[in-house]
Enzyme design. Structure first.
Site, PDB file in Angstrom:
ATOM      1  N   HIS A  12       3.968   4.262   6.091  1.00 11.80           N
ATOM      2  CA  HIS A  12       2.945   4.353   5.028  1.00 11.80           C
ATOM      3  C   HIS A  12       2.352   2.969   4.723  1.00 11.80           C
ATOM      4  O   HIS A  12       2.166   2.615   3.557  1.00 11.80           O
ATOM      5  CB  HIS A  12       3.480   5.062   3.782  1.00 11.80           C
ATOM      6  CG  HIS A  12       4.689   4.448   3.131  1.00 11.80           C
ATOM      7  ND1 HIS A  12       5.682   5.180   2.535  1.00 11.80           N
ATOM      8  CD2 HIS A  12       5.052   3.150   2.952  1.00 11.80           C
ATOM      9  CE1 HIS A  12       6.601   4.376   2.018  1.00 11.80           C
ATOM     10  NE2 HIS A  12       6.231   3.122   2.258  1.00 11.80           N
ATOM     11  N   HIS A  59       6.131   1.197  -4.938  1.00  9.37           N
ATOM     12  CA  HIS A  59       6.262  -0.235  -4.683  1.00  9.37           C
ATOM     13  C   HIS A  59       5.808  -1.004  -5.919  1.00  9.37           C
ATOM     14  O   HIS A  59       4.733  -1.588  -5.934  1.00  9.37           O
ATOM     15  CB  HIS A  59       5.422  -0.655  -3.481  1.00  9.37           C
ATOM     16  CG  HIS A  59       5.662   0.177  -2.253  1.00  9.37           C
ATOM     17  ND1 HIS A  59       5.143   1.434  -2.106  1.00  9.37           N
ATOM     18  CD2 HIS A  59       6.362  -0.078  -1.126  1.00  9.37           C
ATOM     19  CE1 HIS A  59       5.526   1.919  -0.925  1.00  9.37           C
ATOM     20  NE2 HIS A  59       6.258   1.035  -0.315  1.00  9.37           N
ATOM     21  N   HIS A 193      10.505  -3.229   9.710  1.00  8.55           N
ATOM     22  CA  HIS A 193       9.674  -4.316   9.191  1.00  8.55           C
ATOM     23  C   HIS A 193      10.451  -5.130   8.169  1.00  8.55           C
ATOM     24  O   HIS A 193      11.358  -4.630   7.513  1.00  8.55           O
ATOM     25  CB  HIS A 193       8.346  -3.824   8.605  1.00  8.55           C
ATOM     26  CG  HIS A 193       8.400  -3.002   7.348  1.00  8.55           C
ATOM     27  ND1 HIS A 193       9.125  -1.850   7.218  1.00  8.55           N
ATOM     28  CD2 HIS A 193       7.773  -3.177   6.158  1.00  8.55           C
ATOM     29  CE1 HIS A 193       8.943  -1.336   6.007  1.00  8.55           C
ATOM     30  NE2 HIS A 193       8.133  -2.121   5.342  1.00  8.55           N
ATOM     31  N   GLU A 240      13.650   1.611   4.416  1.00  9.20           N
ATOM     32  CA  GLU A 240      12.833   2.759   3.994  1.00  9.20           C
ATOM     33  C   GLU A 240      13.066   3.984   4.884  1.00  9.20           C
ATOM     34  O   GLU A 240      12.780   5.113   4.475  1.00  9.20           O
ATOM     35  CB  GLU A 240      11.334   2.410   4.053  1.00  9.20           C
ATOM     36  CG  GLU A 240      10.889   1.437   2.985  1.00  9.20           C
ATOM     37  CD  GLU A 240       9.375   1.250   2.957  1.00  9.20           C
ATOM     38  OE1 GLU A 240       8.881   0.784   1.937  1.00  9.20           O
ATOM     39  OE2 GLU A 240       8.684   1.561   3.952  1.00  9.20           O
TER      40      GLU A 240
HETATM   41 FE   FE2 Z   1       7.165   1.484   1.476  1.00  6.57          FE
END
Ligand code: FE2
Lengths: 282, 131
Positions: A12, A59, A193, A240
């Site tokens: 996302h 976030h 990431h 995540e």
């Molecule tokens: Fe995220």
């Protein structure tokens, strides 16, 4: 009876949303990613669910550090896009399904998953970017949306196994719902990431591709990956990926893979997309 | 409590201790979600910071845009990135600043497949290979 017929796993990445919003999909940097998304976009048009449960994380948009619920289910009539610091994304307000969402909340809590219930919640790129990836730029999202927000920022996030088990409980609850509707579930975030620190920019394509494969070949094995291994191998923000396991748990034992795609880089991440279908229906 | 993750190099895990240290710093960053707060911060950054219980070191790191320093003082990247958004900076810029390369170098590293995991798994492993 309602059924969970489709599982989507997707990154996302916020910049993917910005690319879609600004019509930059054909830029050389982004074209390979959007070429890879296209078959999934075409497929969902022919297999449109009535409702999508979107598992994502906030976030620092709707939730801060003042209250950190592990699992939050959105039961509202609608969920506006959040202002993340640039002004809200110009995407449709997500229309909820309070009837199914309350059914889920009640069923899950009685099934011993202590959900937080949100009657008001804005949704950030974690929820809206997957919708843009799958549905492009419609006037209105083509199905109802139930956001399921997971804390993955404050350590520790829920374990992979807990996420998988929650997914199984969601499946059970949906199957006990009396309306005859088709439900999709999105597991979003990742893939590998790391945004922070001297190790920023870490990507582990091998880890990501193995994760994508094991969603069908060895999902139970995936639930045994400890947090430290995600952080070490897939970057601190790669954790995540536990959210994909909620989706995977909800797809049941007989899920089959319909489409899979992986690309590096999308901004600072390895970007993956997978479409799973419910094999038990066939 | 097992904190094995502390052995991961260049990584500031947002555990309870980190959250306690950076709570006010992070909540200042989050306040920039609101347009009226962004306007107020833009007018006088130092004065706006006085509204939050930041340490002097944290205030300095914010005013100097010391991206790595903020993490070391309890910042979390999802929060400190709000300040980067305020500045019109990209995640590649901030990633570069934290790992001591330019935005363009960082971008090129990503295009080439990102920072490899080989050699970046653990501090122990790095020390051994540095002999
Ligand atoms: Fe995220």
């Amino acid at each position: 009876m309602a059924n969970i017929v489709t599982g989507i796993g997707t990154s996302h990445v916020p910049s993917v949303g910005a690319v879609i919003d600004n019509n930059k999909e054909q830029d050389p940097y982004w074209k390979p990613l959007f070429d890879g998304y296209q078959p999934a976009r075409d497929w969902i048009q022919d297999n449109m669910p009535d409702v999508a449960i979107v598992v994502y994380n906030d976030h620092a948009s709707a939730f801060g550090l003042n209250l950190i619920p592990t699992f939050t289910l959105g039961v509202a009539e609608e969920f506006p896009p959040a202002d993340e610091g640039y002004g809200p994304r110009k995407v449709p307000t997500a229309v909820g399904d309070p009837d199914l969402a309350w059914h889920l909340a009640e069923s899950l809590i009685l099934d011993e998953f202590d959900m937080t219930i949100a009657n008001e919640m804005s949704v950030d790129h974690g929820c809206t970017v997957p919708l843009s990836i799958m549905f492009d730029k419609p006037e209105q999202w083509p199905c109802k949306i139930i956001p399921l927000c997971v804390n993955v920022i404050q350590y520790p996030p829920p374990t992979g196994k807990r996420c998988f088990d929650l997914g199984k409980a969601i499946r059970k609850a949906v199957e006990a719902y009396d309306k005859d509707i088709k439900v999709a579930i999105f597991g979003t975030g990742g893939m590998s990431h790391q945004l922070q620190g001297e190790r920023a920019g870490l990507v582990n394509a091998e880890f990501d591709q193995s994760f994508l494969d094991r969603l069908t070949t060895d999902p139970v094995g995936l639930t045994k990956i400890p947090h430290v291994e995600y952080m070490r191998e897939a970057g601190s923000e790669g954790i995540e990926l536990v959210m994909w396991l909620i989706m995977r748990g909800a797809m049941g034992d007989e899920a089959t893979e319909t489409y899979k795609f992986y690309h590096v880089p999308a901004s600072n991440t390895g970007a993956g997309l997978i479409v799973l279908e419910d094999g038990s229906q066939k | 409590m097992n904190r094995e993750y502390r052995d991961i190099p260049g990584t500031y895990v947002m555990d309870g201790q980190h959250c306690r240290k950076g709570y006010h710093l992070n909540m200042f960053c989050m306040s920039l979600n609101k347009a009226e707060n962004r306007d107020e911060f833009r007018k006088d950054e130092a004065a706006y910071l006085e509204k939050f219980k930041l340490t002097d070191e944290q205030k300095k790191a914010v005013l100097e845009r010391d991206w790595l320093g903020m993490l070391r003082l309890g910042g979390n990247i999802y929060y400190t990135f709000k300040l980067a958004i305020f500045d019109g900076r990209s995640m590649q810029f901030v990633g570069g600043a934290m790992s001591d390369v330019t935005e363009e170098e960082f971008r090129q590293m990503m295009i080439a497949g990102g920072r490899p995991v080989e050699g970046n798994r653990s501090k122990k492993e790095q020390e051994q290979s540095n002999g």
